[in-house]
Design an enzyme around this catalytic site. Structure first.
Site, PDB file in Angstrom:
ATOM      1  N   SER A 107      -5.387   6.957  -1.023  1.00 40.19           N
ATOM      2  CA  SER A 107      -4.406   6.044  -0.439  1.00 40.19           C
ATOM      3  C   SER A 107      -4.893   5.142   0.677  1.00 40.19           C
ATOM      4  O   SER A 107      -4.160   4.237   1.085  1.00 40.19           O
ATOM      5  CB  SER A 107      -3.215   6.832   0.080  1.00 40.19           C
ATOM      6  OG  SER A 107      -2.365   7.120  -0.989  1.00 40.19           O
ATOM      7  N   SER A 139      -1.142   4.716  -1.485  1.00 40.46           N
ATOM      8  CA  SER A 139       0.154   4.578  -0.857  1.00 40.46           C
ATOM      9  C   SER A 139       0.156   3.813   0.467  1.00 40.46           C
ATOM     10  O   SER A 139       1.208   3.371   0.913  1.00 40.46           O
ATOM     11  CB  SER A 139       0.738   5.966  -0.623  1.00 40.46           C
ATOM     12  OG  SER A 139      -0.043   6.680   0.330  1.00 40.46           O
ATOM     13  N   LYS A 183       0.804   3.549   9.712  1.00 35.68           N
ATOM     14  CA  LYS A 183       1.521   3.933   8.491  1.00 35.68           C
ATOM     15  C   LYS A 183       2.776   4.717   8.859  1.00 35.68           C
ATOM     16  O   LYS A 183       2.745   5.540   9.783  1.00 35.68           O
ATOM     17  CB  LYS A 183       0.593   4.779   7.611  1.00 35.68           C
ATOM     18  CG  LYS A 183       1.151   5.136   6.243  1.00 35.68           C
ATOM     19  CD  LYS A 183       0.136   5.903   5.401  1.00 35.68           C
ATOM     20  CE  LYS A 183       0.619   6.156   3.985  1.00 35.68           C
ATOM     21  NZ  LYS A 183      -0.395   6.801   3.125  1.00 35.68           N
TER      22      LYS A 183
HETATM   23  N1  GLN Z   1      -2.029   7.803  -5.625  1.00 33.24           N
HETATM   24  C1  GLN Z   1      -2.195   9.189  -5.309  1.00 33.24           C
HETATM   25  C2  GLN Z   1      -0.883   9.913  -5.436  1.00 33.24           C
HETATM   26  O1  GLN Z   1       0.067   9.299  -5.786  1.00 33.24           O
HETATM   27  C3  GLN Z   1      -2.797   9.352  -3.965  1.00 33.24           C
HETATM   28  C4  GLN Z   1      -1.832   9.176  -2.879  1.00 33.24           C
HETATM   29  C5  GLN Z   1      -2.403   9.402  -1.528  1.00 33.24           C
HETATM   30  O2  GLN Z   1      -3.631   9.404  -1.338  1.00 33.24           O
HETATM   31  N2  GLN Z   1      -1.511   9.624  -0.590  1.00 33.24           N
HETATM   32  O3  GLN Z   1      -0.796  11.097  -5.208  1.00 33.24           O
END
Ligand code: GLN
Length: 486
Positions: free
Chosen positions: A172, A148, A73
């Site tokens: 995410s 994400s 990532k």
């Molecule tokens: N979708 C969640 C957010 O936007 C989680 C994101 C994540 O786990 N990095 O904060």
């Protein structure tokens, strides 16, 4: 022998051992596959084939992950490679060092290969917040891959990566794994060093694997987990074999079903699919126990206070002086700060910084931030109480299958609700895994659904055992298919 890019890590390693192919052959096959499908999927931000081949030539296949390429990532630093967090703020930045997970992968013989697309600074659930490109769901390119870590999950599903590392602050890893039909594990807080992961919300962030089997996730955990002097939140625990409980069944396992996780408003087909999967767990020997996590309905609110508060502090460092995009010809220092941040950050990141600064500001701090911390304790206690009665919890990963690109981008609240089943895990610091459990039909396409198992803090070995027992019977052919051309 089939195309090596179709293999799991464990069968890839079998192929190395019996001499069917070499790590260099595999990288070539992977590169070919990426060239064929990534123009559609858009999972990779960049990759350095020559450096990877040089590593593959020297790979020691007797090491635990010898010669296995792993996608990373774009929030995790790999020395000499770009690390942008899919943000203009970090355009052109090259990592001066390896994150601890990367040095551990290298010592185990793995080859970090490629930078995977993501939502900017890991904020989002669809990867649409990337400043660089859209990533498409391999099962239907008109749809989002989740986020994400959308690039990390889509690449694994599309056979253009064997496995990847993602990060999970509120879902995410698990949510994109669920929407792309692959396996994703969020380890317990403190299990994996976060040194070299660009921080989003430091009390919630964890790095974890995404792969095409639970077994492969366990192999990666065996390498990346453990105490690191450079991350004071990493726990000093005796080393553990995360593969030890694979290959068993669910006999005698007590699985809790939280009634609050089957809510009105979730997709009916997803609900049915998850309920069938839970019945299957019972056939496999599990004992089902209804449980209650009474503070669940506060989790989204609490998360969006704590995560944004921490993000506003973490992202303060990107001021264009030492880090980050620098605006041209500033009039004065204030203009320098304001324009550098205005130009560098995208709108979701700005929204989070504004929210986070607000909840931390004097006058609101007690009403929002302190209150949220108290409710976080209640949420954590819900899990402690539940785990007195059950070995693990089973529930959906995401309330919906993958939605269409563009469908929710202008509705942040609806986007935030995509995390409803994943964020409490991070607030409580426990571990969670998503494994495919079926397909639902939507407008003529089949879309994967994920089943989520949640485990006690530091109970990953058991959690992986449970997920593996389900996966072998209940994931069908989802892990061996991708909607894309072979
Ligand atoms: N979708 C969640 C957010 O936007 C989680 C994101 C994540 O786990 N990095 O904060």
């Amino acid at each position: 022998m089939s195309n090596p890019t179709d293999l799991t890590i464990s069968s890839l390693q079998e192929g190395y051992r019996c001499g069917a192919f070499t790590p260099v052959d595999v990288l070539r096959a992977l590169e070919e596959r990426i060239s064929a499908v990534d123009p559609i999927v858009g999972a990779y931000l960049s990759r350095d084939f020559d450096t990877a081949v040089a590593a593959a030539e020297k790979a020691d296949i007797t090491l635990p992950l010898g010669g296995v390429p792993i996608g990373i990532k774009d929030a995790i630093n790999v020395q000499g490679e770009s690390c942008t967090c899919a943000s203009r703020m970090l355009e052109g930045f090259r990592s001066p060092y390896d994150a601890t997970v990367i040095s551990r992968l290298r010592s185990a013989g793995a080859i970090p290969f490629g930078r995977m697309n993501m939502d900017e600074f890991a904020m989002g659930s669809s990867t649409e917040n990337s400043a660089w490109q859209k990533t498409r769901n391999p099962w239907d390119p008109a749809r989002i891959p989740g986020g994400s870590s959308g690039g990390s999950a889509a690449a694994v599903a599309a056979r253009e990566a064997f496995a990847t590392l993602g990060s999970d602050t509120g879902g995410s890893i698990r949510q994109p794994a669920s929407l792309c039909g692959v396996v994703g594990l969020k380890p317990s807080y403190g299990r994996v060093s976060r040194y070299g992961l660009v921080a989003f919300a430091s009390s919630l962030d964890q790095i974890g694997p995404i792969a095409r089997s639970t077994r492969d996730c366990a192999s990666i955990m065996n390498v990346i987990a453990g105490k690191d002097a450079r991350d004071s939140t990493s726990l000093d625990l005796p080393s553990e074999d995360f593969s030890a409980r694979l290959g068993g069944d669910l006999k005698g396992v007590k699985l809790g079903i939280p009634k609050e996780y089957f809510v009105d408003g979730m997709d009916k087909r997803v609900r049915e699919c998850v309920e069938n999967a839970i019945r299957q767990c019972e056939h496999l020997g599990a004992e089902l126990v209804e449980i209650s996590l009474p503070h669940t309905s506060y989790a989204v609110g609490v998360y969006y206070i704590i995560a944004t508060a921490e993000a506003s502090a973490n992202l303060a460092r990107f001021d264009g002086v030492r880090y980050g995009h620098r605006a041209k010809d500033p009039k004065d220092l204030l203009d320098h700060y304001m324009r550098s941040r205005e130009e560098g950050f995208g709108s979701e990141v700005k929204r989070r910084i504004i929210l986070g600064t607000y909840v931390l500001s004097s006058g609101y701090y007690d009403a929002y931030y302190v209150k949220a911390q108290k409710v976080r304790t209640l949420i954590r206690r819900d899990f402690t109480d539940a785990f007195e009665k059950v070995d693990a919890i089973v529930c959906p990963t995401s309330p919906d299958p993958a939605f269409k690109i563009g469908e929710r981008i202008d509705d942040p609240l609806r986007m935030y609700l995509a995390d409803i089943f994943t964020i409490a895990t991070n607030l409580a610091g426990i571990c969670g895994i998503s494994v495919p459990c079926g397909l639902v039909e939507d407008e003529g396409t089949s879309l994967p659904v994920g089943l989520q198992f949640l485990g006690k803090p530091l109970d990953e070995a058991r959690l992986l055992g449970i997920a593996d027992a389900f996966e072998r019977e209940g994931s069908g052919d989802i892990l061996t298919r991708s909607g894309l051309p072979a």
